[in-house]
Design a protein around this motif. Structure first.
Motif, PDB file in Angstrom:
ATOM      1  N   ARG A 143       0.849  -1.181   0.000  1.00 57.78           N
ATOM      2  CA  ARG A 143       0.000   0.000   0.000  1.00 57.78           C
ATOM      3  C   ARG A 143       0.893   1.243   0.000  1.00 57.78           C
ATOM      4  NH1 ARG A 143      -2.389  -4.038   2.172  1.00 57.78           N
ATOM      5  NH2 ARG A 143      -4.609  -4.369   2.046  1.00 57.78           N
ATOM      6  N   PRO A 144       0.430   2.312  -0.606  1.00 56.60           N
ATOM      7  CA  PRO A 144       1.249   3.527  -0.622  1.00 56.60           C
ATOM      8  C   PRO A 144       1.460   4.064   0.799  1.00 56.60           C
ATOM      9  CG  PRO A 144      -0.819   3.848  -1.815  1.00 56.60           C
ATOM     10  CD  PRO A 144      -0.802   2.449  -1.327  1.00 56.60           C
ATOM     11  N   LYS A 145       2.631   4.552   1.043  1.00 48.50           N
ATOM     12  CA  LYS A 145       2.977   5.085   2.362  1.00 48.50           C
ATOM     13  C   LYS A 145       2.589   6.563   2.443  1.00 48.50           C
ATOM     14  CE  LYS A 145       5.242   1.296   3.420  1.00 48.50           C
ATOM     15  NZ  LYS A 145       4.620   0.231   2.729  1.00 48.50           N
ATOM     16  N   ALA A 146       2.349   7.016   3.667  1.00 51.94           N
ATOM     17  CA  ALA A 146       1.938   8.401   3.891  1.00 51.94           C
ATOM     18  C   ALA A 146       3.144   9.334   4.060  1.00 51.94           C
ATOM     19  CB  ALA A 146       1.055   8.471   5.130  1.00 51.94           C
ATOM     20  N   TYR A 147       4.343   8.819   3.914  1.00 49.44           N
ATOM     21  CA  TYR A 147       5.535   9.624   4.133  1.00 49.44           C
ATOM     22  C   TYR A 147       6.014  10.240   2.826  1.00 49.44           C
ATOM     23  CZ  TYR A 147       5.487   6.920   8.401  1.00 49.44           C
ATOM     24  OH  TYR A 147       5.105   6.342   9.571  1.00 49.44           O
ATOM     25  N   PRO A 148       6.607  11.448   2.920  1.00 51.46           N
ATOM     26  CA  PRO A 148       7.122  12.078   1.693  1.00 51.46           C
ATOM     27  C   PRO A 148       8.421  11.396   1.242  1.00 51.46           C
ATOM     28  CG  PRO A 148       7.602  13.432   3.597  1.00 51.46           C
ATOM     29  CD  PRO A 148       6.742  12.307   4.084  1.00 51.46           C
ATOM     30  N   LEU A 149       8.772  11.632  -0.010  1.00 49.51           N
ATOM     31  CA  LEU A 149      10.015  11.099  -0.540  1.00 49.51           C
ATOM     32  C   LEU A 149      11.208  11.838   0.040  1.00 49.51           C
ATOM     33  CD1 LEU A 149       9.092  10.739  -4.316  1.00 49.51           C
ATOM     34  CD2 LEU A 149       9.336   8.922  -2.635  1.00 49.51           C
ATOM     35  N   MET A 150      12.344  11.156   0.162  1.00 52.80           N
ATOM     36  CA  MET A 150      13.556  11.777   0.677  1.00 52.80           C
ATOM     37  C   MET A 150      14.196  12.574  -0.457  1.00 52.80           C
ATOM     38  SD  MET A 150      16.723  10.143   2.788  1.00 52.80           S
ATOM     39  CE  MET A 150      17.307   9.039   1.557  1.00 52.80           C
ATOM     40  N   MET A 151      14.208  13.898  -0.314  1.00 50.66           N
ATOM     41  CA  MET A 151      14.701  14.771  -1.365  1.00 50.66           C
ATOM     42  C   MET A 151      16.050  15.396  -1.016  1.00 50.66           C
ATOM     43  SD  MET A 151      12.283  14.396  -3.463  1.00 50.66           S
ATOM     44  CE  MET A 151      12.154  15.657  -4.689  1.00 50.66           C
ATOM     45  N   LYS A 152      16.539  15.180   0.210  1.00 50.22           N
ATOM     46  CA  LYS A 152      17.827  15.708   0.648  1.00 50.22           C
ATOM     47  C   LYS A 152      18.708  14.527   1.068  1.00 50.22           C
ATOM     48  CE  LYS A 152      15.835  19.889   2.635  1.00 50.22           C
ATOM     49  NZ  LYS A 152      15.648  20.644   3.882  1.00 50.22           N
ATOM     50  N   PRO A 153      20.006  14.725   1.134  1.00 48.18           N
ATOM     51  CA  PRO A 153      20.873  13.666   1.644  1.00 48.18           C
ATOM     52  C   PRO A 153      20.541  13.333   3.101  1.00 48.18           C
ATOM     53  CG  PRO A 153      22.169  15.350   0.538  1.00 48.18           C
ATOM     54  CD  PRO A 153      20.758  15.850   0.627  1.00 48.18           C
ATOM     55  N   ARG A 154      20.823  12.118   3.479  1.00 49.73           N
ATOM     56  CA  ARG A 154      20.447  11.622   4.805  1.00 49.73           C
ATOM     57  C   ARG A 154      21.100  12.428   5.932  1.00 49.73           C
ATOM     58  NH1 ARG A 154      17.847   7.100   5.743  1.00 49.73           N
ATOM     59  NH2 ARG A 154      18.298   6.310   3.679  1.00 49.73           N
ATOM     60  N   HIS A 155      22.349  12.826   5.760  1.00 54.23           N
ATOM     61  CA  HIS A 155      23.007  13.570   6.840  1.00 54.23           C
ATOM     62  C   HIS A 155      22.354  14.937   7.056  1.00 54.23           C
ATOM     63  CE1 HIS A 155      25.247  15.141   3.338  1.00 54.23           C
ATOM     64  NE2 HIS A 155      25.470  16.208   4.078  1.00 54.23           N
ATOM     65  N   GLU A 156      21.849  15.574   5.999  1.00 52.43           N
ATOM     66  CA  GLU A 156      21.149  16.861   6.167  1.00 52.43           C
ATOM     67  C   GLU A 156      19.820  16.652   6.887  1.00 52.43           C
ATOM     68  OE1 GLU A 156      20.622  19.062   2.574  1.00 52.43           O
ATOM     69  OE2 GLU A 156      22.742  18.875   2.009  1.00 52.43           O
ATOM     70  N   LEU A 157      19.135  15.587   6.575  1.00 55.70           N
ATOM     71  CA  LEU A 157      17.866  15.308   7.261  1.00 55.70           C
ATOM     72  C   LEU A 157      18.087  15.022   8.740  1.00 55.70           C
ATOM     73  CD1 LEU A 157      16.007  13.153   4.602  1.00 55.70           C
ATOM     74  CD2 LEU A 157      15.460  15.464   5.310  1.00 55.70           C
ATOM     75  N   ARG A 158      19.191  14.306   9.066  1.00 52.24           N
ATOM     76  CA  ARG A 158      19.495  14.035  10.475  1.00 52.24           C
ATOM     77  C   ARG A 158      19.756  15.344  11.234  1.00 52.24           C
ATOM     78  NH1 ARG A 158      23.386   9.770   9.286  1.00 52.24           N
ATOM     79  NH2 ARG A 158      22.067   7.981   8.999  1.00 52.24           N
ATOM     80  N   GLN A 159      20.537  16.225  10.623  1.00 50.51           N
ATOM     81  CA  GLN A 159      20.819  17.500  11.272  1.00 50.51           C
ATOM     82  C   GLN A 159      19.530  18.308  11.466  1.00 50.51           C
ATOM     83  OE1 GLN A 159      23.686  19.500   8.893  1.00 50.51           O
ATOM     84  NE2 GLN A 159      25.426  18.248   9.615  1.00 50.51           N
ATOM     85  N   GLN A 160      18.674  18.238  10.477  1.00 52.24           N
ATOM     86  CA  GLN A 160      17.412  18.965  10.552  1.00 52.24           C
ATOM     87  C   GLN A 160      16.539  18.410  11.674  1.00 52.24           C
ATOM     88  OE1 GLN A 160      15.040  18.608   6.989  1.00 52.24           O
ATOM     89  NE2 GLN A 160      14.393  20.738   7.124  1.00 52.24           N
ATOM     90  N   LEU A 161      16.520  17.078  11.854  1.00 51.67           N
ATOM     91  CA  LEU A 161      15.738  16.470  12.921  1.00 51.67           C
ATOM     92  C   LEU A 161      16.341  16.786  14.299  1.00 51.67           C
ATOM     93  CD1 LEU A 161      14.834  12.969  11.467  1.00 51.67           C
ATOM     94  CD2 LEU A 161      13.275  14.835  12.031  1.00 51.67           C
TER      95      LEU A 161
END
Length: 110
Positions: free
Chosen positions: A89-107
């Motif tokens: 089933r389709p997931k409700a989460y958005p696609l990852m559009m940035k590198p993983r390390h930038e997303l970690r810093q953002q979180l």
């Protein structure tokens, strides 16, 4: 060449079905209840013994092969029908559009 390859696959399939038919009719088991993949597995195990044996011994090996094939009976499943549905089933989460390390810093900063 493709046509020849298809013919070889059909020949092998018919060989397996003939073995299943012989085993089923010899030992009183319905041939359509025997396992095709089990027959293929057992034939692969017995083929070298059949090729190396004399004519009288090969007949005994062939009878043993038929006995072994009969033991792989597929259970009867009456009224079996499977619905054609998508399992994922389709997931409700958005696609990852940035590198993983930038997303970690953002979180971590949030």
């Amino acid at each position: 060449m493709v046509r020849k390859e298809i013919y070889i696959y059909l020949l092998a399939y018919n060989l397996l079905r003939c073995l299943m038919w012989s085993a089923g009719t010899t030992y009183g088991t319905p041939p359509n209840r025997l396992s095709l993949q089990g027959t293929r597995y057992h034939l692969n195990n017995f083929i070298f013994q059949l090729l190396a044996a004399t004519s009288t011994k090969s007949l005994r090996i062939y009878q043993t092969l038929l006995k072994v094939i009969v033991h792989k009976v597929v259970p009867e499943r009456p009224a079996r029908s499977e619905a054609r549905v998508r399992k994922r089933r389709p997931k409700a989460y958005p696609l990852m559009m940035k590198p993983r390390h930038e997303l970690r810093q953002q979180l971590q900063t949030a």
